[in-house]
Design a protein around this motif. Structure first.
Motif, mmCIF file in Angstrom:
data_model
loop_
_atom_site.group_PDB
_atom_site.id
_atom_site.type_symbol
_atom_site.label_atom_id
_atom_site.label_comp_id
_atom_site.label_asym_id
_atom_site.label_seq_id
_atom_site.Cartn_x
_atom_site.Cartn_y
_atom_site.Cartn_z
ATOM 1 N N GLU A 18 0.852 -1.188 0.000
ATOM 2 C CA GLU A 18 0.000 0.000 0.000
ATOM 3 C C GLU A 18 0.888 1.237 0.000
ATOM 4 O O GLU A 18 1.922 1.281 0.656
ATOM 5 N N GLU A 19 0.449 2.242 -0.739
ATOM 6 C CA GLU A 19 1.186 3.499 -0.830
ATOM 7 C C GLU A 19 1.109 4.255 0.500
ATOM 8 O O GLU A 19 0.063 4.307 1.129
ATOM 9 N N GLN A 26 -0.639 7.625 6.343
ATOM 10 C CA GLN A 26 -1.624 7.268 5.328
ATOM 11 C C GLN A 26 -1.837 8.436 4.377
ATOM 12 O O GLN A 26 -1.681 9.594 4.746
ATOM 13 N N PRO A 28 -4.627 9.955 1.231
ATOM 14 C CA PRO A 28 -5.982 9.775 0.719
ATOM 15 C C PRO A 28 -5.964 8.968 -0.584
ATOM 16 O O PRO A 28 -5.117 9.192 -1.445
ATOM 17 N N LYS A 29 -6.854 8.015 -0.689
ATOM 18 C CA LYS A 29 -6.966 7.147 -1.867
ATOM 19 C C LYS A 29 -5.623 6.523 -2.240
ATOM 20 O O LYS A 29 -5.104 6.726 -3.337
ATOM 21 N N PRO A 30 -5.023 5.722 -1.328
ATOM 22 C CA PRO A 30 -3.715 5.118 -1.630
ATOM 23 C C PRO A 30 -3.822 4.061 -2.714
ATOM 24 O O PRO A 30 -4.833 3.372 -2.836
ATOM 25 N N ARG A 31 -2.777 3.940 -3.500
ATOM 26 C CA ARG A 31 -2.697 2.858 -4.484
ATOM 27 C C ARG A 31 -2.353 1.592 -3.736
ATOM 28 O O ARG A 31 -1.592 1.610 -2.764
ATOM 29 N N LYS A 32 -2.891 0.461 -4.190
ATOM 30 C CA LYS A 32 -2.602 -0.839 -3.597
ATOM 31 C C LYS A 32 -2.222 -1.779 -4.724
ATOM 32 O O LYS A 32 -2.859 -1.784 -5.774
ATOM 33 N N THR A 45 4.432 5.587 -7.517
ATOM 34 C CA THR A 45 3.382 6.026 -6.603
ATOM 35 C C THR A 45 2.665 7.222 -7.227
ATOM 36 O O THR A 45 3.115 7.755 -8.246
ATOM 37 N N SER A 46 1.590 7.662 -6.599
ATOM 38 C CA SER A 46 0.807 8.761 -7.168
ATOM 39 C C SER A 46 1.493 10.116 -7.011
ATOM 40 O O SER A 46 1.193 11.042 -7.756
ATOM 41 N N HIS A 50 6.413 9.534 -2.027
ATOM 42 C CA HIS A 50 5.650 8.463 -1.389
ATOM 43 C C HIS A 50 6.424 7.149 -1.495
ATOM 44 O O HIS A 50 7.299 6.993 -2.339
#
Length: 60
Positions: A18-19, A26, A28-32, A45-46, A50
């Protein structure tokens, strides 16, 4: 401290990743992503700065 890895690195172990933010928090809206044996490298990562954190074994 949890074992976090940077995008582009070869993952230490297969599993669910998880990002996380720059300091491990944490986001918001993490990439998995699911990393399986032999997969490399970790995806981007976004946002710059990160990291990826392993959250558990790969799901079947």
């Amino acid at each position: 401290m949890a074992n976090r890895q940077k995008p582009g690195e070869t993952p230490n172990r297969p599993g669910e990743y998880e990002e996380r933010g720059p300091r491990g928090g944490q986001v918001p809206k993490p990439r998995k992503v699911t990393i399986e044996e032999g997969d490399k490298p970790l995806p981007p990562t976004s946002e710059k700065g990160h990291t990826w954190e392993r959250t558990g074994p790969p799901k079947p």
